[in-house]
Design a protein around this motif. Structure first.
Motif, short mmCIF file in Angstrom:
data_model
loop_
_atom_site.label_atom_id
_atom_site.label_comp_id
_atom_site.label_asym_id
_atom_site.label_seq_id
_atom_site.Cartn_x
_atom_site.Cartn_y
_atom_site.Cartn_z
N PRO A 264 0.83 -1.21 0.00
CA PRO A 264 0.00 0.00 0.00
C PRO A 264 0.86 1.25 0.00
O PRO A 264 1.83 1.35 0.76
CB PRO A 264 -0.81 -0.13 1.29
N ILE A 265 0.51 2.22 -0.86
CA ILE A 265 1.30 3.45 -0.97
C ILE A 265 0.45 4.71 -0.88
O ILE A 265 0.99 5.81 -0.87
CB ILE A 265 2.11 3.47 -2.30
N GLY A 266 -0.86 4.57 -0.81
CA GLY A 266 -1.70 5.76 -0.71
C GLY A 266 -3.16 5.40 -0.55
O GLY A 266 -3.55 4.24 -0.70
N GLN A 267 -3.96 6.42 -0.24
CA GLN A 267 -5.40 6.22 -0.16
C GLN A 267 -6.14 7.50 -0.51
O GLN A 267 -5.63 8.61 -0.32
CB GLN A 267 -5.83 5.70 1.21
N ILE A 268 -7.35 7.32 -1.02
CA ILE A 268 -8.21 8.42 -1.44
C ILE A 268 -9.50 8.31 -0.64
O ILE A 268 -10.15 7.26 -0.64
CB ILE A 268 -8.51 8.34 -2.94
N LEU A 269 -9.87 9.38 0.04
CA LEU A 269 -11.07 9.38 0.86
C LEU A 269 -12.22 10.11 0.14
O LEU A 269 -11.99 11.10 -0.55
CB LEU A 269 -10.80 10.06 2.21
N ILE A 270 -13.43 9.59 0.32
CA ILE A 270 -14.62 10.22 -0.24
C ILE A 270 -15.20 11.18 0.79
O ILE A 270 -15.37 10.81 1.96
CB ILE A 270 -15.67 9.15 -0.62
N PRO A 271 -15.53 12.42 0.40
CA PRO A 271 -16.06 13.38 1.38
C PRO A 271 -17.35 12.86 2.03
O PRO A 271 -18.21 12.28 1.37
CB PRO A 271 -16.37 14.62 0.51
#
Length: 325
Positions: A264-271
């Motif tokens: 794992p190198i990153g993550q994107i969150l949903i508002p």
């Protein structure tokens, strides 16, 4: 009498979150996505983002069966066609230009794949729900015109699902990996030698190294580089041109990103996720030729409608042969 001197557990900011980020993922590079386009005021189960060769977007709505067309750059949303097959879950473009639609059927044994032209007409069964017992959730094409698909059956203690390869003439179905608890997302590396599969009900990411025939697993070539945590599990996925893998986390309102080895190198969150909104994040896809990622999510439980969100990925999306006329 209450004793206030004994040790007590108390909620902290992250632990009181309905979908907390766990400590081993909290250190990851994290970005918050932005709203890009509202598809509906209703909570629709959006899936199957796929950009066509003209740069327009196709996507489907699982439980209602609508396949949408989003004309770009104006972002005009229209209904392309209504699926006459039950629960469509993915739309992909074959090298001959047709749209291949995966459908789950009754989630037991009546799924399949059909193809239509770019207008949603001239329907042809590719894998018939009469002749097989699959519940097909997603597929990815190789450069020969064959494809890998996932069988979305089973549950945690009844692993009936798997991933299969269909030959370019659509006559032969070869099992690649079986005994999976709801095989869901599938992606193929840029050199077509590594297959990625998400297993939703076992919360696992599978990395499969293939030999030249595309169906034989290399010695020691099937592994699980990552175990997910939380409800509900990994959903659809895609790659970028650096072979990073983007995995939507269904029920968690986020996308996890892995490098080509599965770290794992990153993550994107949903508002809104921290308050329980937009948790049904299902599918990421790149706008061809750009590093702009589109993610679909919906808010069925909370009444916030159905949206597409956007963020920039680590690299441009993989320019697959299927976008080349």
């Amino acid at each position: 009498m209450e004793n206030n001197t004994i040790p007590a557990l108390v909620y902290k900011e992250n632990t009181n979150n309905i979908v907390p980020i766990l400590s081993h993922e909290a250190h990851l590079q994290t970005v918050m996505a932005e709203q890009w386009l509202k598809i509906s005021d209703e909570g629709l189960q959006l899936e199957g983002l796929c950009f066509d060769r003209e740069g327009h977007l196709k996507l489907c709505e699982v439980f209602g069966g609508t396949v949408f067309h989003v004309a770009l750059p104006e972002k005009k949303v229209t209904k392309l066609f209504q699926s006459n097959k039950q629960n469509p879950a993915a739309v992909k473009i074959h090298k001959d230009g047709r749209l291949f639609v995966c459908y789950l059927g009754d989630f037991n044994h009546t799924g399949g794949i059909f193809a239509v032209d770019s207008n949603g007409e001239k329907q042809e069964d590719i894998i018939s729900d009469i002749d097989t017992a699959y519940c097909i959730d997603d597929l990815v094409f190789d450069s020969k015109g064959g494809f890998y698909f996932t069988d979305f059956r089973g549950y945690s203690t009844n692993p009936k699902g798997g991933v299969y390869y269909v030959s370019p003439d659509f006559q032969t179905i070869t099992p690649i990996l079986q005994n999976l608890a709801v095989a869901n997302g599938v992606a193929l590396s840029t050199d077509e030698k590594t297959l990625w599969v998400t297993e939703t009900n076992a919360n696992r990411l599978h990395r499969i190294d293939l030999l030249e025939d595309g169906v034989t697993i290399a010695p020691f070539g099937a592994s699980v580089p990552y175990h997910f945590t939380g409800h509900e599990g990994p959903d659809s996925c895609c790659i970028d041109s650096d072979d990073n893998l983007y995995v939507a986390m269904y029920g968690q309102g986020r996308v996890l990103v892995f490098n080509k080895k599965g770290y794992p190198i990153g993550q994107i969150l949903i508002p809104g996720r921290e308050s329980g909104h937009m948790l049904r994040s299902t599918h990421p896809a790149f706008i061809p030729g750009t590093d702009q990622l589109i993610i679909c999510a919906n808010d069925i439980e909370m009444g916030g409608g159905s949206w597409l969100f956007t963020v920039k990925g680590f690299a441009k999306g993989h320019q697959s042969y299927q976008f080349q006329v």
